[in-house]
Scaffold this motif. Sequence first.
Motif, PDB file in Angstrom:
ATOM      1  N   PRO A   1      50.172  35.598  45.435  1.00 38.91           N
ATOM      2  CA  PRO A   1      49.881  36.697  45.042  1.00 38.91           C
ATOM      3  C   PRO A   1      48.453  36.878  44.941  1.00 38.91           C
ATOM      4  O   PRO A   1      47.726  36.127  44.731  1.00 38.91           O
ATOM      5  CB  PRO A   1      50.661  37.025  43.592  1.00 38.91           C
ATOM      6  CG  PRO A   1      50.587  35.690  43.160  1.00 38.91           C
ATOM      7  CD  PRO A   1      50.817  34.573  44.121  1.00 38.91           C
ATOM      8  N   ARG A   2      48.064  38.224  44.449  1.00 35.98           N
ATOM      9  CA  ARG A   2      46.405  38.460  44.295  1.00 35.98           C
ATOM     10  C   ARG A   2      46.500  38.865  43.007  1.00 35.98           C
ATOM     11  O   ARG A   2      46.997  39.634  42.333  1.00 35.98           O
ATOM     12  CB  ARG A   2      46.103  39.884  45.317  1.00 35.98           C
ATOM     13  CG  ARG A   2      46.511  39.664  46.645  1.00 35.98           C
ATOM     14  CD  ARG A   2      46.489  40.815  47.595  1.00 35.98           C
ATOM     15  NE  ARG A   2      47.487  41.635  47.086  1.00 35.98           N
ATOM     16  CZ  ARG A   2      47.940  42.856  47.700  1.00 35.98           C
ATOM     17  NH1 ARG A   2      47.180  43.252  48.821  1.00 35.98           N
ATOM     18  NH2 ARG A   2      48.970  43.381  47.510  1.00 35.98           N
ATOM     19  N   ILE A   3      45.573  38.026  42.439  1.00 43.86           N
ATOM     20  CA  ILE A   3      45.216  38.026  40.978  1.00 43.86           C
ATOM     21  C   ILE A   3      43.920  38.296  40.566  1.00 43.86           C
ATOM     22  O   ILE A   3      42.956  37.839  41.167  1.00 43.86           O
ATOM     23  CB  ILE A   3      45.926  36.772  40.373  1.00 43.86           C
ATOM     24  CG1 ILE A   3      47.461  36.516  40.672  1.00 43.86           C
ATOM     25  CG2 ILE A   3      45.591  36.859  38.725  1.00 43.86           C
ATOM     26  CD1 ILE A   3      47.855  35.147  40.113  1.00 43.86           C
ATOM     27  N   LEU A   4      43.570  39.240  39.815  1.00 46.37           N
ATOM     28  CA  LEU A   4      42.664  39.558  38.866  1.00 46.37           C
ATOM     29  C   LEU A   4      42.353  38.545  37.735  1.00 46.37           C
ATOM     30  O   LEU A   4      43.301  38.843  36.985  1.00 46.37           O
ATOM     31  CB  LEU A   4      41.967  40.979  39.021  1.00 46.37           C
ATOM     32  CG  LEU A   4      40.811  41.438  38.038  1.00 46.37           C
ATOM     33  CD1 LEU A   4      39.726  41.114  39.074  1.00 46.37           C
ATOM     34  CD2 LEU A   4      40.866  42.808  37.649  1.00 46.37           C
ATOM     35  N   VAL A   5      41.531  37.757  37.820  1.00 46.47           N
ATOM     36  CA  VAL A   5      41.033  37.035  36.368  1.00 46.47           C
ATOM     37  C   VAL A   5      39.796  37.605  35.774  1.00 46.47           C
ATOM     38  O   VAL A   5      38.609  37.489  36.491  1.00 46.47           O
ATOM     39  CB  VAL A   5      40.845  35.624  36.837  1.00 46.47           C
ATOM     40  CG1 VAL A   5      40.865  34.745  35.554  1.00 46.47           C
ATOM     41  CG2 VAL A   5      42.372  35.023  37.295  1.00 46.47           C
ATOM     42  N   THR A   6      39.800  38.238  34.787  1.00 50.88           N
ATOM     43  CA  THR A   6      38.578  38.928  34.104  1.00 50.88           C
ATOM     44  C   THR A   6      38.712  38.338  32.490  1.00 50.88           C
ATOM     45  O   THR A   6      39.871  38.936  31.939  1.00 50.88           O
ATOM     46  CB  THR A   6      38.596  40.499  34.224  1.00 50.88           C
ATOM     47  OG1 THR A   6      37.343  40.987  33.528  1.00 50.88           O
ATOM     48  CG2 THR A   6      39.738  41.048  34.004  1.00 50.88           C
ATOM     49  N   PHE A   7      37.564  38.037  32.027  1.00 49.37           N
ATOM     50  CA  PHE A   7      37.634  38.069  30.603  1.00 49.37           C
ATOM     51  C   PHE A   7      36.548  38.812  30.123  1.00 49.37           C
ATOM     52  O   PHE A   7      35.733  38.632  29.188  1.00 49.37           O
ATOM     53  CB  PHE A   7      37.263  36.551  30.145  1.00 49.37           C
ATOM     54  CG  PHE A   7      38.546  35.797  30.179  1.00 49.37           C
ATOM     55  CD1 PHE A   7      39.670  36.017  30.674  1.00 49.37           C
ATOM     56  CD2 PHE A   7      38.569  34.574  29.531  1.00 49.37           C
ATOM     57  CE1 PHE A   7      40.797  35.084  30.752  1.00 49.37           C
ATOM     58  CE2 PHE A   7      39.599  33.717  29.557  1.00 49.37           C
ATOM     59  CZ  PHE A   7      40.961  34.018  30.063  1.00 49.37           C
TER      60      PHE A   7
ATOM     61  N   LEU B   1      40.586  46.628  40.773  1.00 47.51           N
ATOM     62  CA  LEU B   1      41.950  46.697  40.624  1.00 47.51           C
ATOM     63  C   LEU B   1      42.737  47.050  42.040  1.00 47.51           C
ATOM     64  O   LEU B   1      44.067  47.234  42.215  1.00 47.51           O
ATOM     65  CB  LEU B   1      42.670  47.780  39.646  1.00 47.51           C
ATOM     66  CG  LEU B   1      42.156  47.113  38.050  1.00 47.51           C
ATOM     67  CD1 LEU B   1      42.321  48.431  37.303  1.00 47.51           C
ATOM     68  CD2 LEU B   1      42.995  45.996  37.650  1.00 47.51           C
ATOM     69  N   ALA B   2      41.979  47.382  42.800  1.00 50.68           N
ATOM     70  CA  ALA B   2      42.627  48.266  44.073  1.00 50.68           C
ATOM     71  C   ALA B   2      43.475  47.453  44.939  1.00 50.68           C
ATOM     72  O   ALA B   2      44.511  48.055  45.221  1.00 50.68           O
ATOM     73  CB  ALA B   2      41.333  48.543  44.951  1.00 50.68           C
ATOM     74  N   ASP B   3      43.423  46.138  45.027  1.00 49.08           N
ATOM     75  CA  ASP B   3      44.511  45.331  45.898  1.00 49.08           C
ATOM     76  C   ASP B   3      44.898  44.174  45.064  1.00 49.08           C
ATOM     77  O   ASP B   3      45.345  43.101  45.718  1.00 49.08           O
ATOM     78  CB  ASP B   3      43.635  45.033  47.067  1.00 49.08           C
ATOM     79  CG  ASP B   3      42.606  43.912  46.753  1.00 49.08           C
ATOM     80  OD1 ASP B   3      42.110  44.020  45.497  1.00 49.08           O
ATOM     81  OD2 ASP B   3      41.908  43.220  47.561  1.00 49.08           O
ATOM     82  N   ILE B   4      45.595  44.223  43.912  1.00 46.78           N
ATOM     83  CA  ILE B   4      45.820  43.358  42.732  1.00 46.78           C
ATOM     84  C   ILE B   4      47.229  43.656  42.537  1.00 46.78           C
ATOM     85  O   ILE B   4      47.689  44.726  42.500  1.00 46.78           O
ATOM     86  CB  ILE B   4      45.044  43.279  41.644  1.00 46.78           C
ATOM     87  CG1 ILE B   4      43.479  42.989  41.934  1.00 46.78           C
ATOM     88  CG2 ILE B   4      45.496  42.505  40.355  1.00 46.78           C
ATOM     89  CD1 ILE B   4      43.201  41.742  42.602  1.00 46.78           C
ATOM     90  N   ASP B   5      48.137  42.427  42.200  1.00 45.54           N
ATOM     91  CA  ASP B   5      49.439  42.438  41.913  1.00 45.54           C
ATOM     92  C   ASP B   5      49.418  42.046  40.577  1.00 45.54           C
ATOM     93  O   ASP B   5      50.459  42.570  39.773  1.00 45.54           O
ATOM     94  CB  ASP B   5      49.882  41.295  42.836  1.00 45.54           C
ATOM     95  CG  ASP B   5      50.239  41.424  44.113  1.00 45.54           C
ATOM     96  OD1 ASP B   5      50.358  42.646  44.854  1.00 45.54           O
ATOM     97  OD2 ASP B   5      49.611  40.614  44.894  1.00 45.54           O
ATOM     98  N   LEU B   6      48.334  41.297  40.003  1.00 43.21           N
ATOM     99  CA  LEU B   6      48.775  40.946  38.475  1.00 43.21           C
ATOM    100  C   LEU B   6      47.338  40.659  38.051  1.00 43.21           C
ATOM    101  O   LEU B   6      46.492  40.282  38.750  1.00 43.21           O
ATOM    102  CB  LEU B   6      49.559  39.829  38.140  1.00 43.21           C
ATOM    103  CG  LEU B   6      49.895  38.996  37.031  1.00 43.21           C
ATOM    104  CD1 LEU B   6      51.220  38.680  36.766  1.00 43.21           C
ATOM    105  CD2 LEU B   6      48.868  37.838  36.874  1.00 43.21           C
ATOM    106  N   VAL B   7      47.197  40.993  36.592  1.00 43.24           N
ATOM    107  CA  VAL B   7      45.807  40.730  35.987  1.00 43.24           C
ATOM    108  C   VAL B   7      46.086  39.631  34.965  1.00 43.24           C
ATOM    109  O   VAL B   7      47.069  39.783  33.970  1.00 43.24           O
ATOM    110  CB  VAL B   7      45.287  42.094  35.484  1.00 43.24           C
ATOM    111  CG1 VAL B   7      43.732  41.665  34.807  1.00 43.24           C
ATOM    112  CG2 VAL B   7      44.775  42.951  36.541  1.00 43.24           C
TER     113      VAL B   7
END
Length: 380
Positions: free
Chosen positions: A212-218, A274-280
């Motif tokens: 999946p496509r995941i955004l990881v941001t702190f 967030l445009a192409d993300i499945d989960l954050v």
Amino acid sequence: MRVIFTGVPLLGHLLHQVPTARAFVDQGHAVSVLVPESVTKVFGGEEFEMLPTGADAGALRAEVLRRTGEDVMAGATLAAQLEAFGNTRIDLSAADSLAAARAWRPDLIVTDPTDVLGPLVATALDVPTATLTVGPEGSPEFQQRLRQQVSGQYESRGLTPRPARWVLDVCPPAMRRDDWQAPERWRPLRPEAHRAPPGQRAPVLRALVGQPRILVTFGTLFTDARRLDPILRALACTGAALRVPVGLTASADDFDVDHAAVVFEPFVPLHDLLADIDLVVCHGGAGTVLGVLSAGLPMVVVPQGADQSMHAGRAANAGAAVQLRPDDITPETVARAVDTVLGTPSYRTNAGRIADQIAAMPSPTEVVTALAAELLTGAR
């Protein structure tokens, strides 16, 4: 009409104010931002006037360390946190901020709930305030203790504290406490993920390869490679496509991971990320949580400090996130939580339900129209 926006000098307390400030500008009002010089760069491209005054987060941190012996960025006591948000901030910033605001002559000052400087300046200038919440209501005890701590600052200036004239609340219904009650002069306000200024070209992001496509941001404050490296390695091993913004204080070179498996980005507005993300996977900052939910995306929340555990708990209780407790955070538990969220459709369904609630809240334009009408007709 002339409106000053100000708040605790951290991006999480300031960026969420931008849509409302833009709405004032769009309706022909003058807007200024009263923030430390080091923070003004994040407002580049906006049609706001900068009033660069006051101590930034680094100066506050150093002064609290000198006064208390505690580092407020490293598990400080409640007393040290109150000192940072309260007396230290006023002592280091009040004189210059009051002078700048007096010269600018505002009709309204917009603050955040933990900002003690804006309300003090507004009281001194006899100007009404609007409190623009950051997210779900925090600890009433902390707010009360903070007011008590700075009461002497008002007394020494011959002033009497007064409540905000309006409370602009960005918290959707699903994220509220069960015992929540609307305060006086309460107005709901739709939260938005931070966007680039109007007319500014959207950033071009590198394509993600994999699922999946995941955004990881702190966020902009907790992006520490030492914390993120093990998590990124664990997620990369699953074959996931990872996007990681490095904020304003880090760079891709700080991270000891396979850079072919992780796409690093500079500071980019959350809306674009967030445009192409499945989960954050995120830290639980209020702006990040509400921005992600406004896009209808589920989360794994890994709190790092401040009030992030509270935001994580609200999102988890609403069924839109898995919250990891501080003692349970390991690369393996994060990876398992990601699998749980992706494998359980209800998380995305509940995130979508909250996104629908957010979309139904009054827009910044609608709220600003109502506030301006009251102010311009003398309702103060």
